[in-house]
Enzyme design. Structure first.
Site, PDB file in Angstrom:
ATOM      1  N   LYS A 135      20.107 -33.038   0.544  1.00  0.00           N
ATOM      2  CA  LYS A 135      19.405 -33.364   1.967  1.00  0.00           C
ATOM      3  C   LYS A 135      18.007 -33.860   0.977  1.00  0.00           C
ATOM      4  O   LYS A 135      17.332 -34.972   1.459  1.00  0.00           O
ATOM      5  CB  LYS A 135      19.260 -31.291   1.991  1.00  0.00           C
ATOM      6  CG  LYS A 135      20.493 -31.447   3.327  1.00  0.00           C
ATOM      7  CD  LYS A 135      19.795 -30.115   3.053  1.00  0.00           C
ATOM      8  CE  LYS A 135      21.498 -28.989   3.823  1.00  0.00           C
ATOM      9  NZ  LYS A 135      21.885 -28.372   4.418  1.00  0.00           N
ATOM     10  N   GLN A 174      17.838 -22.661   4.330  1.00  0.00           N
ATOM     11  CA  GLN A 174      19.193 -22.769   3.511  1.00  0.00           C
ATOM     12  C   GLN A 174      20.290 -21.295   3.819  1.00  0.00           C
ATOM     13  O   GLN A 174      19.611 -20.198   3.226  1.00  0.00           O
ATOM     14  CB  GLN A 174      18.968 -23.149   2.191  1.00  0.00           C
ATOM     15  CG  GLN A 174      20.290 -23.919   2.420  1.00  0.00           C
ATOM     16  CD  GLN A 174      21.746 -24.802   3.054  1.00  0.00           C
ATOM     17  OE1 GLN A 174      20.701 -25.789   3.457  1.00  0.00           O
ATOM     18  NE2 GLN A 174      22.669 -25.059   3.011  1.00  0.00           N
ATOM     19  N   ASP A 182      17.343 -27.099  12.272  1.00  0.00           N
ATOM     20  CA  ASP A 182      18.756 -26.500  12.709  1.00  0.00           C
ATOM     21  C   ASP A 182      19.299 -26.297  13.702  1.00  0.00           C
ATOM     22  O   ASP A 182      20.069 -25.865  14.078  1.00  0.00           O
ATOM     23  CB  ASP A 182      18.766 -25.813  11.297  1.00  0.00           C
ATOM     24  CG  ASP A 182      19.065 -25.152   9.504  1.00  0.00           C
ATOM     25  OD1 ASP A 182      20.361 -26.844   9.974  1.00  0.00           O
ATOM     26  OD2 ASP A 182      19.237 -25.503   8.737  1.00  0.00           O
TER      27      ASP A 182
HETATM   28  N1  L37 Z   1      21.243 -27.589   7.830  1.00  0.00           N
HETATM   29  N2  L37 Z   1      23.031 -27.223   7.477  1.00  0.00           N
HETATM   30  C1  L37 Z   1      21.963 -26.699   7.257  1.00  0.00           C
HETATM   31  N3  L37 Z   1      21.294 -25.176   7.403  1.00  0.00           N
HETATM   32  C2  L37 Z   1      22.210 -24.374   6.652  1.00  0.00           C
HETATM   33  O1  L37 Z   1      21.490 -23.107   7.287  1.00  0.00           O
HETATM   34  N4  L37 Z   1      24.647 -23.573   5.077  1.00  0.00           N
HETATM   35  C3  L37 Z   1      23.949 -24.616   6.100  1.00  0.00           C
HETATM   36  C4  L37 Z   1      23.804 -25.581   6.274  1.00  0.00           C
HETATM   37  N5  L37 Z   1      25.136 -26.466   5.874  1.00  0.00           N
HETATM   38  C5  L37 Z   1      25.079 -27.380   4.511  1.00  0.00           C
HETATM   39  O2  L37 Z   1      24.064 -27.821   4.143  1.00  0.00           O
HETATM   40  N6  L37 Z   1      26.449 -26.984   4.676  1.00  0.00           N
HETATM   41  C6  L37 Z   1      26.432 -28.625   3.666  1.00  0.00           C
HETATM   42  C7  L37 Z   1      28.463 -28.673   3.050  1.00  0.00           C
HETATM   43  C8  L37 Z   1      28.933 -29.481   2.709  1.00  0.00           C
HETATM   44  C9  L37 Z   1      27.862 -31.149   2.276  1.00  0.00           C
HETATM   45  C10 L37 Z   1      26.171 -30.348   2.717  1.00  0.00           C
HETATM   46  C11 L37 Z   1      26.096 -30.231   3.567  1.00  0.00           C
HETATM   47  C12 L37 Z   1      28.296 -31.781   1.431  1.00  0.00           C
HETATM   48  O3  L37 Z   1      27.625 -32.768   1.511  1.00  0.00           O
HETATM   49  N7  L37 Z   1      29.386 -31.838   0.703  1.00  0.00           N
HETATM   50  C13 L37 Z   1      30.198 -32.772   0.232  1.00  0.00           C
HETATM   51  C14 L37 Z   1      30.801 -32.798  -1.138  1.00  0.00           C
HETATM   52  C15 L37 Z   1      31.879 -31.118  -1.329  1.00  0.00           C
HETATM   53  C16 L37 Z   1      31.544 -30.429  -2.120  1.00  0.00           C
HETATM   54  O4  L37 Z   1      31.854 -31.154  -2.748  1.00  0.00           O
HETATM   55  O5  L37 Z   1      31.202 -29.224  -2.280  1.00  0.00           O
HETATM   56  C17 L37 Z   1      30.729 -32.972   1.119  1.00  0.00           C
HETATM   57  O6  L37 Z   1      32.037 -34.643   1.429  1.00  0.00           O
HETATM   58  O7  L37 Z   1      31.934 -32.473   1.944  1.00  0.00           O
END
Ligand code: L37
Ligand code: NAP
Length: 322
Positions: A76, A120, A145
């Site tokens: 982020k 978060q 959010d």
């Molecule tokens: N806005 N998002 C917000 N608020 C929260 O309170 N928990 C939470 C939330 N969740 C969150 O940020 N989830 C999230 C999940 C996966 C990714 C980003 C944010 C992500 O970029 N995932 C990648 C890599 C996964 C990995 O290797 O573990 C993907 O390609 O899915």
């Protein structure tokens, strides 16, 4: 002869019909999120030119030190920096009390340079915390959010124009839009009813005029419900739970799950999988999101979108006060 017959049997078992025997079209969240981030970068540059150096401001408040949260927060912050959003990471120790967390939230609420604030989740705290109280303390006009009762209430009533939509379901809608499949009149099935994924997903699909079934841990005969879905969104937190054989042929399948399975062939000793069994779903779905590279990157992009939108609303309010 025999081999042809057995091939046609195998294909019909796999769910292929004469008209469609190909694999699903993969909907890339990585590519779509990049396009969104580029658009936002332009929007922010315009704001900066028009309002003498103005930048949208975002705060990510973290309690504790979970590895997964650290990873998501770093994505982020990186996205924000690229777009030109001024992002700040406040990390409180897991020993912080609820009162201290609330004080932090209220201090950010008061700061006019911050247009978006997320806490978060899940909180990694040594104390028992009232998560709803904390997310409800975030000022509703900075709640990027979309987890406060005010924003969630507006969404549940279909007042979509002046609320913040939670990032993960908003990203799922964007991916569904990418398929070109219209939502209105379709049967949509959502697995999960959490405040952050399932419930807002159901609301969004409903107000885009789908007929929606919401499934959860007490749902009986999940495969039967899944089989009725033209559009399926899964946010259950159960590795590879949804099997390809359950799907309606040609369905749009959006997989929100992020789960880790042990894998000795990886340096990390684990691999990331979704809530959908990808290989079997690929044989039957029309469109399918991968994990990783699907919904995850869209969650990050939608947080940026909500932050820029919040900053635009802030500028409009400031102008109307002049
Ligand atoms: N806005 N998002 C917000 N608020 C929260 O309170 N928990 C939470 C939330 N969740 C969150 O940020 N989830 C999230 C999940 C996966 C990714 C980003 C944010 C992500 O970029 N995932 C990648 C890599 C996964 C990995 O290797 O573990 C993907 O390609 O899915
Ligand atoms: P959660 O709060 O644990 O909610 C899970 C939901 O799934 C609950 O409603 C639960 O039902 C339901 N469920 C659990 N097991 C089930 C089963 N066997 N059959 C049917 N329903 C079942 O999880 P969440 O925060 O919503 O997250 C869900 C998944 O999405 C997780 O894998 C998480 O990591 C992922 N996620 C991804 C992103 C992203 O950006 N990609 C963002 C957030 C979350 P009950 O209500 O009955 O308990």
């Amino acid at each position: 002869m025999f081999s042809l017959a057995s091939r046609s049997l195998r294909l019909s078992v796999a769910g292929c019909q004469a008209s469609r025997c190909s694999l699903a079209t993969v909907i890339s969240g990585s590519k779509t999120s990049k396009l969104v981030r580029e658009r936002l970068k332009n929007d922010v540059e315009k704001m900066r030119n028009q309002f003498s150096g103005f930048r949208p401001g975002l705060v990510v408040l973290q309690v504790g030190d979970r590895d997964d949260s650290n990873l998501y927060i770093s994505s982020k912050l990186k996205a924000a920096a690229e777009i030109g959003i001024e992002a700040k990471h406040i990390r409180l120790p897991s020993s912080a009390t609820q009162e201290e967390v609330l004080q932090s939230v209220m201090a950010v609420n008061q700061n006019p340079a911050v247009h978006g604030l997320i806490v978060q989740l899940p909180l990694d705290s040594a104390h028992k915390m009232d998560t709803d109280l904390i997310t409800n303390t975030v000022s509703s006009d900075k709640d990027v959010d979309g987890l406060s009762c005010i924003n969630a209430g507006k969404l549940s009533r279909g007042d979509l124009s002046d609320c913040f939509i939670p990032c993960t379901p908003n990203g799922c809608m964007e991916l569904i839009r990418q398929t070109g499949v219209s939502v209105a009149g379709k049967h949509a099935v959502v697995i999960g009813r959490s405040k952050i994924v399932g419930a807002p997903m159901r609301d969004l699909l409903l107000w885009r005029h789908a007929t929606v079934t919401t499934c959860h841990s007490k749902t009986q005969d999940l495969p039967e419900q899944v089989g009725r879905a033209d559009i399926l969104v899964v946010g259950a937190g159960r590795a590879e739970m949804v099997r390809g054989e359950w799907l309606k042929v040609g369905a749009v399948v959006i997989d929100c799950g992020i789960n880790h399975l042990p894998d000795e062939t990886k340096a990390s000793g684990k691999r990331v999988v979704g809530d959908v069994h990808y290989a079997s779903a690929n044989q039957r779905a029309g469109f399918l999101t991968p994990v990783p590279g699907g919904v995850g990157p869209m969650t990050v992009a939608m947080l940026m979108e909500n932050t820029v939108q919040s900053a635009q609303r802030f500028l409009l309010r400031s102008q109307s006060l002049r």
